[in-house]
Design a protein around this motif. Structure first.
Motif, PDB file in Angstrom:
ATOM      1  N   LEU A  38      -0.461   0.057 -14.210  1.00 34.80           N
ATOM      2  CA  LEU A  38       0.254  -1.213 -14.120  1.00 34.80           C
ATOM      3  C   LEU A  38       1.708  -1.029 -13.684  1.00 34.80           C
ATOM      4  O   LEU A  38       2.199  -1.805 -12.862  1.00 34.80           O
ATOM      5  N   VAL A  39       2.388  -0.013 -14.207  1.00 33.50           N
ATOM      6  CA  VAL A  39       3.775   0.172 -13.780  1.00 33.50           C
ATOM      7  C   VAL A  39       3.827   0.582 -12.315  1.00 33.50           C
ATOM      8  O   VAL A  39       4.766   0.238 -11.585  1.00 33.50           O
ATOM      9  N   THR A  40       2.797   1.293 -11.856  1.00 34.23           N
ATOM     10  CA  THR A  40       2.736   1.661 -10.437  1.00 34.23           C
ATOM     11  C   THR A  40       2.505   0.441  -9.567  1.00 34.23           C
ATOM     12  O   THR A  40       3.173   0.256  -8.539  1.00 34.23           O
ATOM     13  N   LEU A  41       1.580  -0.412  -9.969  1.00 32.43           N
ATOM     14  CA  LEU A  41       1.314  -1.631  -9.197  1.00 32.43           C
ATOM     15  C   LEU A  41       2.563  -2.508  -9.140  1.00 32.43           C
ATOM     16  O   LEU A  41       2.866  -3.105  -8.104  1.00 32.43           O
ATOM     17  N   HIS A  42       3.281  -2.585 -10.244  1.00 29.65           N
ATOM     18  CA  HIS A  42       4.494  -3.394 -10.239  1.00 29.65           C
ATOM     19  C   HIS A  42       5.547  -2.813  -9.304  1.00 29.65           C
ATOM     20  O   HIS A  42       6.221  -3.543  -8.568  1.00 29.65           O
ATOM     21  N   SER A  91      -0.010   1.276  -1.174  1.00 25.20           N
ATOM     22  CA  SER A  91       0.323  -0.130  -0.908  1.00 25.20           C
ATOM     23  C   SER A  91      -0.703  -0.757   0.022  1.00 25.20           C
ATOM     24  O   SER A  91      -1.119  -1.914  -0.172  1.00 25.20           O
ATOM     25  N   ILE A  92      -1.138  -0.025   1.020  1.00 26.90           N
ATOM     26  CA  ILE A  92      -2.100  -0.554   1.987  1.00 26.90           C
ATOM     27  C   ILE A  92      -3.460  -0.744   1.347  1.00 26.90           C
ATOM     28  O   ILE A  92      -4.167  -1.725   1.625  1.00 26.90           O
ATOM     29  N   VAL A  93      -3.844   0.157   0.462  1.00 26.13           N
ATOM     30  CA  VAL A  93      -5.115  -0.017  -0.251  1.00 26.13           C
ATOM     31  C   VAL A  93      -5.092  -1.295  -1.086  1.00 26.13           C
ATOM     32  O   VAL A  93      -6.032  -2.102  -1.041  1.00 26.13           O
ATOM     33  N   ILE A  94      -4.011  -1.508  -1.847  1.00 23.63           N
ATOM     34  CA  ILE A  94      -3.933  -2.699  -2.689  1.00 23.63           C
ATOM     35  C   ILE A  94      -3.855  -3.950  -1.813  1.00 23.63           C
ATOM     36  O   ILE A  94      -4.415  -4.997  -2.152  1.00 23.63           O
ATOM     37  N   TYR A  95      -3.182  -3.859  -0.680  1.00 21.38           N
ATOM     38  CA  TYR A  95      -3.132  -4.975   0.279  1.00 21.38           C
ATOM     39  C   TYR A  95      -4.540  -5.359   0.725  1.00 21.38           C
ATOM     40  O   TYR A  95      -4.924  -6.537   0.698  1.00 21.38           O
ATOM     41  N   ASN A  96      -5.341  -4.375   1.133  1.00 21.75           N
ATOM     42  CA  ASN A  96      -6.707  -4.670   1.579  1.00 21.75           C
ATOM     43  C   ASN A  96      -7.569  -5.198   0.443  1.00 21.75           C
ATOM     44  O   ASN A  96      -8.395  -6.098   0.642  1.00 21.75           O
ATOM     45  N   MET A  97      -7.397  -4.650  -0.746  1.00 22.75           N
ATOM     46  CA  MET A  97      -8.159  -5.138  -1.896  1.00 22.75           C
ATOM     47  C   MET A  97      -7.799  -6.592  -2.190  1.00 22.75           C
ATOM     48  O   MET A  97      -8.671  -7.402  -2.528  1.00 22.75           O
ATOM     49  N   GLY A  98      -6.522  -6.919  -2.056  1.00 23.14           N
ATOM     50  CA  GLY A  98      -6.098  -8.292  -2.286  1.00 23.14           C
ATOM     51  C   GLY A  98      -6.690  -9.252  -1.272  1.00 23.14           C
ATOM     52  O   GLY A  98      -7.127 -10.358  -1.622  1.00 23.14           O
ATOM     53  N   LEU A  99      -6.723  -8.852  -0.001  1.00 19.09           N
ATOM     54  CA  LEU A  99      -7.364  -9.684   1.018  1.00 19.09           C
ATOM     55  C   LEU A  99      -8.827  -9.912   0.684  1.00 19.09           C
ATOM     56  O   LEU A  99      -9.338 -11.024   0.799  1.00 19.09           O
ATOM     57  N   GLY A 153       4.683  -7.731   8.864  1.00 18.67           N
ATOM     58  CA  GLY A 153       5.569  -8.599   8.100  1.00 18.67           C
ATOM     59  C   GLY A 153       5.030  -8.924   6.722  1.00 18.67           C
ATOM     60  O   GLY A 153       5.745  -8.844   5.717  1.00 18.67           O
ATOM     61  N   VAL A 154       3.754  -9.290   6.657  1.00 21.46           N
ATOM     62  CA  VAL A 154       3.146  -9.661   5.372  1.00 21.46           C
ATOM     63  C   VAL A 154       3.070  -8.461   4.443  1.00 21.46           C
ATOM     64  O   VAL A 154       3.341  -8.558   3.241  1.00 21.46           O
ATOM     65  N   LEU A 155       2.699  -7.294   4.988  1.00 21.95           N
ATOM     66  CA  LEU A 155       2.596  -6.087   4.167  1.00 21.95           C
ATOM     67  C   LEU A 155       3.922  -5.771   3.502  1.00 21.95           C
ATOM     68  O   LEU A 155       4.000  -5.529   2.293  1.00 21.95           O
ATOM     69  N   LYS A 156       5.001  -5.790   4.269  1.00 23.45           N
ATOM     70  CA  LYS A 156       6.305  -5.426   3.717  1.00 23.45           C
ATOM     71  C   LYS A 156       6.883  -6.523   2.826  1.00 23.45           C
ATOM     72  O   LYS A 156       7.672  -6.233   1.927  1.00 23.45           O
ATOM     73  N   ASN A 157       6.496  -7.757   3.091  1.00 19.94           N
ATOM     74  CA  ASN A 157       6.967  -8.834   2.224  1.00 19.94           C
ATOM     75  C   ASN A 157       6.231  -8.844   0.891  1.00 19.94           C
ATOM     76  O   ASN A 157       6.805  -9.159  -0.143  1.00 19.94           O
ATOM     77  N   THR A 158       4.948  -8.475   0.912  1.00 24.05           N
ATOM     78  CA  THR A 158       4.156  -8.457  -0.314  1.00 24.05           C
ATOM     79  C   THR A 158       4.448  -7.217  -1.139  1.00 24.05           C
ATOM     80  O   THR A 158       4.565  -7.291  -2.368  1.00 24.05           O
ATOM     81  N   PHE A 159       4.581  -6.083  -0.485  1.00 21.21           N
ATOM     82  CA  PHE A 159       4.857  -4.822  -1.173  1.00 21.21           C
ATOM     83  C   PHE A 159       6.285  -4.411  -0.827  1.00 21.21           C
ATOM     84  O   PHE A 159       6.541  -3.698   0.146  1.00 21.21           O
ATOM     85  N   ARG A 160       7.187  -4.892  -1.675  1.00 20.69           N
ATOM     86  CA  ARG A 160       8.620  -4.789  -1.368  1.00 20.69           C
ATOM     87  C   ARG A 160       9.126  -3.352  -1.380  1.00 20.69           C
ATOM     88  O   ARG A 160      10.214  -3.084  -0.874  1.00 20.69           O
ATOM     89  N   CYS A 161       8.365  -2.420  -1.928  1.00 22.48           N
ATOM     90  CA  CYS A 161       8.793  -1.024  -1.873  1.00 22.48           C
ATOM     91  C   CYS A 161       8.844  -0.531  -0.429  1.00 22.48           C
ATOM     92  O   CYS A 161       9.543   0.444  -0.133  1.00 22.48           O
ATOM     93  N   LEU A 162       8.130  -1.200   0.493  1.00 17.90           N
ATOM     94  CA  LEU A 162       8.116  -0.821   1.906  1.00 17.90           C
ATOM     95  C   LEU A 162       9.110  -1.624   2.734  1.00 17.90           C
ATOM     96  O   LEU A 162       9.258  -1.376   3.929  1.00 17.90           O
ATOM     97  N   SER A 163       9.773  -2.576   2.129  1.00 14.25           N
ATOM     98  CA  SER A 163      10.627  -3.498   2.862  1.00 14.25           C
ATOM     99  C   SER A 163      11.791  -2.790   3.533  1.00 14.25           C
ATOM    100  O   SER A 163      12.297  -1.774   3.050  1.00 14.25           O
TER     101      SER A 163
END
Length: 378
Positions: free
Chosen positions: A92-96, A323-331, A294-304
């Motif tokens: 959870l702390v990693t996801l946050h 970050s990309i794995v969680i992005y795809n899982m979210g989609l 744009g969406v990836l970096k806006n959603t996962f701000r560690c990459l911004s």
């Protein structure tokens, strides 16, 4: 360090199991269970927060988080030291952190768990590495089977009216701190990009639904997109397919990439209506990968671009992959990604005029393939 015994393992994780069981109970049965305070180190159970708050906090649904926890825990080495806090808290702390980009002390406080900065730092490194190893092969797949390729091609055609496309490719930079001067394997100067900042150049390929189908985050910021592509396993695969006669299958990329029979780029200067129509259709279709960036970096701000990953390049690469794995899982879970364009990068790719070896025969074949594409479609 001695491995834990079965008795120690069960004692360390009994509260974790209680929480997972608690989440699976019907609402009416939850009154029969009470979480002990020492489990979460305060009175709050993150899984009891409202769904909307949970998604905002961790960029995942509760079901997604539990799936990640259950899969990764099987691969996590069990020792007394690394079980100082429950495994699910590390996830959870990693996801946050991935979602917020906040540095390590605020991560623990937002999740309302008292986790020290060194513990959070270790958790981020460990969990992102596990996600890269065990979840990325499942959630980030380039279409190689005929059925998969056909499905992606249909998606591009239905949305944009372009035929034969199995992905849109682009590069994006993720800023990092400068590696140590004494690091011979990662000399700081090679990570300096054209803007004078230290970064990793990340190659992304997406389908028409904004799902990321391939990623390569191995190369420093001084490496041009064309060079990253030249070293890519995806390019080697497409070349092999072309050489055995499998044609009419393309990626689309901007002028920063070399024109090849399997990678269509726009005309620098159009000479007729067909070429003009091709460029317009190409630009419209390629816009999907720019939106993904744009969406990836806006959603996962560690990459911004407004943040800097304070990690060594090797660890930063795992953070990008996670970050990309969680992005795809979210989609896949139907999450409504926070589609703001404030972090979308301006396309600054230059035509290929950098020291990249270009195969002239492939360039000629690419021109022929692009011309055939125009004749067949316009």
């Amino acid at each position: 360090m001695e491995p834990v015994t079965m008795e120690q393992h069960n004692r360390l994780h009994i509260h974790h199991r209680k929480i997972l069981a608690y989440l699976l109970l019907e609402e009416g049965d939850k009154n029969f269970m009470r979480l002990e305070r020492k489990v979460l180190r305060d009175r709050h159970n993150p899984f009891e927060t409202p769904n909307v708050n949970f998604i905002n906090m961790f960029r995942s649904t509760k079901e997604m988080a539990l799936e990640i926890i259950n899969i990764l825990e099987e691969h996590y080495p069990m020792t007394i030291a690394n079980n100082a806090i429950p495994f699910y808290l590390k996830v959870l702390v990693t996801l946050h952190f991935l979602g917020s980009g906040s540095y390590q002390t605020p991560v623990g406080s937002v999740a309302q768990i008292c986790v020290s900065q060194p513990t959070v730092s270790r958790a981020i490194s460990d969990i992102c590495s596990l996600i890269s190893q065990h979840l990325m092969p499942i959630w980030v797949k380039f279409p190689v089977m005929e059925a998969d390729k056909a499905s992606v091609k249909v998606g591009f055609y239905n949305k944009y009216g372009i035929r034969g496309v199995i992905g849109a490719i682009d590069g994006t930079h993720v800023e990092i701190i400068a590696p140590p001067v004494a690091d011979n394997d990662h000399p700081p100067f090679v990570y300096i990009n054209r803007k004078g900042r230290h970064s990793i150049n990340v190659m992304l390929i997406s389908d028409s639904d904004m799902k990321i189908r391939a990623v390569d985050a191995r190369y420093p910021g001084s490496v041009h997109d064309a060079a990253v592509w030249q070293l890519s396993n995806i390019r080697a695969h497409l070349m092999a397919q072309y050489n055995i006669g499998i044609r009419n299958t393309y990626l689309i990329g901007d002028s920063g990439y070399p024109l090849e029979p399997w990678l269509l780029t726009p005309f620098a200067n159009t000479r007729n209506e067909g070429e003009e129509r091709f460029n317009n259709l190409h630009k419209t279709s390629r816009n999907v990968i720019e939106r993904v960036n744009g969406v990836l970096k806006n959603t996962f701000r560690c990459l911004s671009r407004h943040r800097i990953l304070n990690y060594h390049p090797a660890k930063a690469t795992h953070i990008i992959y996670a970050s990309i794995v969680i992005y795809n899982m979210g989609l896949n879970a139907g999450l409504n990604m926070d589609v703001h364009e404030d972090d979308e990068e301006i396309d600054e790719n230059l035509p290929v005029n950098v020291p990249v070896e270009i195969n002239r025969n492939l360039l000629v074949q690419g021109r022929e393939e692009r011309q055939n594409f125009i004749l067949a479609n316009f």
